[in-house]
Scaffold this motif. Structure first.
Motif, PDB file in Angstrom:
ATOM      1  N   LYS A 190       7.421  -4.549  -4.235  1.00 47.32           N
ATOM      2  CA  LYS A 190       6.172  -4.129  -2.948  1.00 47.32           C
ATOM      3  C   LYS A 190       5.191  -5.038  -3.497  1.00 47.32           C
ATOM      4  CE  LYS A 190       4.419  -0.119  -1.454  1.00 47.32           C
ATOM      5  NZ  LYS A 190       4.405   0.883  -1.885  1.00 47.32           N
ATOM      6  N   SER A 237       3.506   4.845  -7.725  1.00 49.40           N
ATOM      7  CA  SER A 237       2.793   5.746  -7.589  1.00 49.40           C
ATOM      8  C   SER A 237       2.547   6.328  -5.903  1.00 49.40           C
ATOM      9  CB  SER A 237       1.235   5.422  -7.751  1.00 49.40           C
ATOM     10  OG  SER A 237       0.691   5.442  -9.017  1.00 49.40           O
ATOM     11  N   GLU A 238       2.939   4.898  -5.212  1.00 52.02           N
ATOM     12  CA  GLU A 238       2.994   5.058  -3.352  1.00 52.02           C
ATOM     13  C   GLU A 238       4.310   6.262  -3.507  1.00 52.02           C
ATOM     14  OE1 GLU A 238       0.577   5.228  -0.694  1.00 52.02           O
ATOM     15  OE2 GLU A 238      -0.827   5.020  -2.759  1.00 52.02           O
ATOM     16  N   LYS A 280       4.137   9.443  -4.766  1.00 56.32           N
ATOM     17  CA  LYS A 280       3.629  10.363  -3.576  1.00 56.32           C
ATOM     18  C   LYS A 280       3.999  10.617  -2.106  1.00 56.32           C
ATOM     19  CE  LYS A 280      -1.033   9.963  -0.889  1.00 56.32           C
ATOM     20  NZ  LYS A 280      -1.904   9.634  -0.805  1.00 56.32           N
ATOM     21  N   SER A 281       5.467   9.620  -1.915  1.00 56.60           N
ATOM     22  CA  SER A 281       5.784   9.903  -0.548  1.00 56.60           C
ATOM     23  C   SER A 281       7.201  10.556  -0.739  1.00 56.60           C
ATOM     24  CB  SER A 281       6.365   8.572   0.010  1.00 56.60           C
ATOM     25  OG  SER A 281       7.046   8.153  -1.150  1.00 56.60           O
ATOM     26  N   GLU A 318      -0.052   0.908  -8.473  1.00 52.51           N
ATOM     27  CA  GLU A 318      -0.234   1.084  -7.059  1.00 52.51           C
ATOM     28  C   GLU A 318       1.392   1.271  -6.891  1.00 52.51           C
ATOM     29  OE1 GLU A 318      -2.498  -2.049  -5.882  1.00 52.51           O
ATOM     30  OE2 GLU A 318      -3.922  -1.274  -7.331  1.00 52.51           O
TER      31      GLU A 318
END
Length: 313
Positions: free
Chosen positions: A249, A272-273, A276-277, A269
């Motif tokens: 990504k 972190s995503e 979070k998911s 970033e």
């Protein structure tokens, strides 16, 4: 993956002709032990399994252990734990180290909507593996090794139970090696658990292993200013697969923005995503979870022709 013939909806397919068309593809292992970034404990357990296979003849024939353990003519291994921690890679690495080809299958490969056909597919699978002296690898094995059901209300329920019993019988008669991998070992039927000699738990990498994984997935040709130590310390509870996805990504974002290098903040970033998911995915209301009552169904339910075939393996 197995190549399963298409069936016409009128269910008038000639069974003998159908059985001849089953063809399970043999494949070379894709990974070796050197590809794995795992803890010393897991590495030692995998080495033990490999040596166990190598020493099988010595222990059971020269040392005559076979005289008191007559049913122990096979080696079954279960790799379980968190998703993305290297279970599938480890299965390939074991086969690679033993110089064996593999038949890689999951439940979708052998399942049939026709009652009784899944059991026939399983029988064909073990027959093919026996003839070619290969390792059978069941990925997402909990779908096939799950607890058998009661309160059967349809022919599908009966077929599911029969499939489990058929697999138990085939395993009893098989003299080769079978590797299972699952994220949900708690779903396994106790009858399968008793037959598996080795259970290896895969866990999320610690800080040291995370650093190695970040380094592994960022090739020297890809320019970046990533701080491996910092990002490995800052983000925990992630798997090797998560790190691989985060690198991809971040790289795609940098390429889209015409950057000359992938910035450290892009990796942060991305990971972190992902974290979070994963947290959102685990936030499941317990009221949404349905528990199915289970019991052990006698293996005597297995069709006699399958029992005889397993004895001849």
């Amino acid at each position: 993956m197995p190549l399963i013939p298409n069936k016409s909806p009128d269910m008038k397919t000639d069974n003998k002709k159908a059985e001849k068309t089953f063809n399970f593809e043999l494949s070379e292992p894709k990974y070796s032990l050197s590809d794995l970034i795992i803890s010393d404990r897991i590495s030692d357990e995998l080495e033990t399994i490999i040596k166990a296979q190598e020493c099988w003849k010595k222990v059971f024939e020269e040392w005559n252990l076979g005289s008191v353990m007559k049913q122990r003519k096979n080696l079954f291994v279960n790799l379980y734990g968190e998703p993305g921690t290297g279970k599938t890679m480890a299965a390939h690495a074991i086969a690679n180290q033993l110089g064996k080809k593999m038949i890689c299958v999951n439940y979708a490969d052998i399942e049939s909507k026709y009652v009784g056909e899944t059991s026939k597919n399983l029988t064909a699978l073990f027959k093919s593996a026996n003839e070619n002296d290969v390792i059978i690898f069941f990925d997402e094995a909990d779908a096939l090794l799950s607890k058998r059901v009661t309160n059967m209300s349809s022919s599908t329920d009966v077929s599911v139970n029969q499939t489990r019993s058929v697999l138990l019988t085939l395993l009893n008669g098989y003299a080769g090696m079978v590797i299972f991998a699952t994220n949900f070992i708690s779903n396994y039927d106790p009858a399968f658990m008793r037959r598996i000699q080795y259970h290896v738990k895969f866990e999320l990498p610690d800080e040291k292993l995370r650093c190695k994984l970040w380094q592994k997935y960022i090739p020297a040709e890809m320019p970046s200013d990533i701080n491996f130590i910092d990002i490995s310390k800052k983000y925990s509870d992630i798997s090797g697969s998560d790190i691989s996805n985060a690198v991809l990504k971040a790289a795609l974002k940098a390429a889209k923005n015409n950057e000359i290098a992938v910035k450290h903040c892009y990796f942060e970033e991305a990971v972190s995503e992902i974290i979070k998911s994963k947290k959102a995915n685990k936030n499941i209301d317990s009221s949404d979870v349905k528990v199915t009552k289970t019991e052990i169904i006698p293996e005597s339910e297995v069709p006699k022709d399958i029992v005889e075939q397993s004895k001849n393996m």
